[in-house]
Scaffold this motif. Structure first.
Motif, PDB file in Angstrom:
ATOM      1  N   CYS A  26      58.246   3.214  58.154  1.00  0.00           N
ATOM      2  CA  CYS A  26      58.674   4.443  57.464  1.00  0.00           C
ATOM      3  C   CYS A  26      58.346   5.659  58.329  1.00  0.00           C
ATOM      4  O   CYS A  26      57.288   5.695  58.979  1.00  0.00           O
ATOM      5  N   ILE A  27      59.259   6.631  58.362  1.00  0.00           N
ATOM      6  CA  ILE A  27      58.939   7.918  58.993  1.00  0.00           C
ATOM      7  C   ILE A  27      59.383   9.045  58.069  1.00  0.00           C
ATOM      8  O   ILE A  27      60.366   8.923  57.345  1.00  0.00           O
ATOM      9  N   PRO A  65      54.577  12.059  60.288  1.00  0.00           N
ATOM     10  CA  PRO A  65      54.101  11.064  59.320  1.00  0.00           C
ATOM     11  C   PRO A  65      54.828   9.722  59.493  1.00  0.00           C
ATOM     12  O   PRO A  65      56.057   9.667  59.444  1.00  0.00           O
ATOM     13  N   VAL A  66      54.073   8.666  59.720  1.00  0.00           N
ATOM     14  CA  VAL A  66      54.652   7.324  59.884  1.00  0.00           C
ATOM     15  C   VAL A  66      53.803   6.320  59.122  1.00  0.00           C
ATOM     16  O   VAL A  66      52.627   6.550  58.844  1.00  0.00           O
ATOM     17  N   SER A  67      54.391   5.183  58.838  1.00  0.00           N
ATOM     18  CA  SER A  67      53.672   4.068  58.213  1.00  0.00           C
ATOM     19  C   SER A  67      54.304   2.772  58.688  1.00  0.00           C
ATOM     20  O   SER A  67      55.523   2.679  58.842  1.00  0.00           O
ATOM     21  N   GLY A  68      53.463   1.770  58.937  1.00  0.00           N
ATOM     22  CA  GLY A  68      53.972   0.471  59.363  1.00  0.00           C
ATOM     23  C   GLY A  68      54.092   0.331  60.862  1.00  0.00           C
ATOM     24  O   GLY A  68      54.530  -0.718  61.342  1.00  0.00           O
ATOM     25  N   ILE A 106      54.905  -2.623  65.710  1.00  0.00           N
ATOM     26  CA  ILE A 106      55.512  -2.533  64.377  1.00  0.00           C
ATOM     27  C   ILE A 106      54.987  -3.700  63.557  1.00  0.00           C
ATOM     28  O   ILE A 106      55.209  -4.863  63.914  1.00  0.00           O
ATOM     29  N   ASP A 107      54.260  -3.364  62.514  1.00  0.00           N
ATOM     30  CA  ASP A 107      53.572  -4.386  61.724  1.00  0.00           C
ATOM     31  C   ASP A 107      52.700  -5.260  62.635  1.00  0.00           C
ATOM     32  O   ASP A 107      52.620  -6.477  62.465  1.00  0.00           O
TER      33      ASP A 107
END
Length: 256
Positions: free
Chosen positions: A111-112, A166-169, A184-185
């Motif tokens: 996610c970004i 902001p990022v996630s994962g 990534i993951d």
């Protein structure tokens, strides 16, 4: 004064919409009056118009001042990462995967979001509904964009040139404004496959000069506003008895 009345009219309309979501009402009678909305006709706050909207205004205030959750520390946005960046992107990633029902069985990869989309900080303690509206005043929706590996690499380099967003994962280093060590993951970036990214429809349409999102492999609208996803998440955490928490984990860092 005219602007003030425009604001009051907006409150009335919003309150009516909120109330209409909760009750099924039947019109018993109608009563039509003409109110002149200009500075000459509204010289004091003690008017019949203000008395009419008072219950709606109070209802709206109660809705907006309701405490939805509590944080265990203040959260602000920062670069290359920040507590607020990580908190919001993590929860949007969680909620996006919850709502996403892929036809091909492949889930979202990461996610970004954009730093500019987070309009205020979270204080330590009570978080009201109005604070969520301050944080995310826009009606942007969550979408899932599938990008080619070439465009995904452009995305990582965009993050590097921006000094972090902001990022996630995913995690990555920044070296000389280029992305390095992208995971990534927890797995190395694969330049032979496409990736699915949860983001906002604003960014997917090229907002903040994210042109790598143009002409994607696929674009899917999850039909949920980012603000509503935030409200849903924090409310659920509060019901579980959890305080809202975030941490810095070097998901984006400068390579030395």
């Amino acid at each position: 004064m005219y602007n003030k009345f425009k604001f009051l009219i907006a409150i009335v309309i919003s309150a009516i919409l909120l109330l209409s979501c909760k009750h099924v009402s039947t019109i018993q009678k109608t009563d039509t009056n003409v109110y002149t909305l200009d500075s000459a006709s509204a010289k004091t706050d003690d008017t019949s118009f203000l008395r009419i909207i008072k219950p709606y205004k109070e209802n709206m205030a109660a809705e907006m001042n309701a405490v939805l959750a509590y944080t265990d520390e203040a959260m602000i946005k920062d670069k290359p990462e920040g507590l607020l960046n990580n908190f919001v992107s993590d929860l949007i990633f969680i909620k996006a995967k919850e709502y996403y029902k892929p036809d091909d069985g492949k889930q979202i990869d990461f996610c970004i979001l954009n730093s500019g989309g987070l309009r205020t900080a979270f204080p330590k303690g009570a978080i009201t509904r109005s604070k969520i509206f301050e944080l995310m005043p826009f009606d942007n929706k969550v979408v899932v964009v599938t990008l080619t590996p070439e465009k995904t690499l452009q995305l990582f380099n965009y993050i590097a040139k921006a000094g972090g967003i902001p990022v996630s994962g995913l995690s990555m280093g920044i070296k000389d404004t280029s992305a390095v060590n992208v995971l990534i993951d927890g797995k190395k970036f694969d330049n032979t496959r496409s990736y699915k990214i949860a983001t906002s429809d604003y960014l997917a349409n090229g907002g903040d000069k994210m042109y790598f999102f143009s002409k994607p492999v696929n674009l899917e609208d999850l039909d949920i506003k980012i603000r509503d996803a935030i409200i849903s998440y924090v409310t659920e955490e509060n019901k579980k008895g959890n305080k809202l928490h975030s941490k810095l984990d070097k998901r984006i860092y400068y390579e030395k």
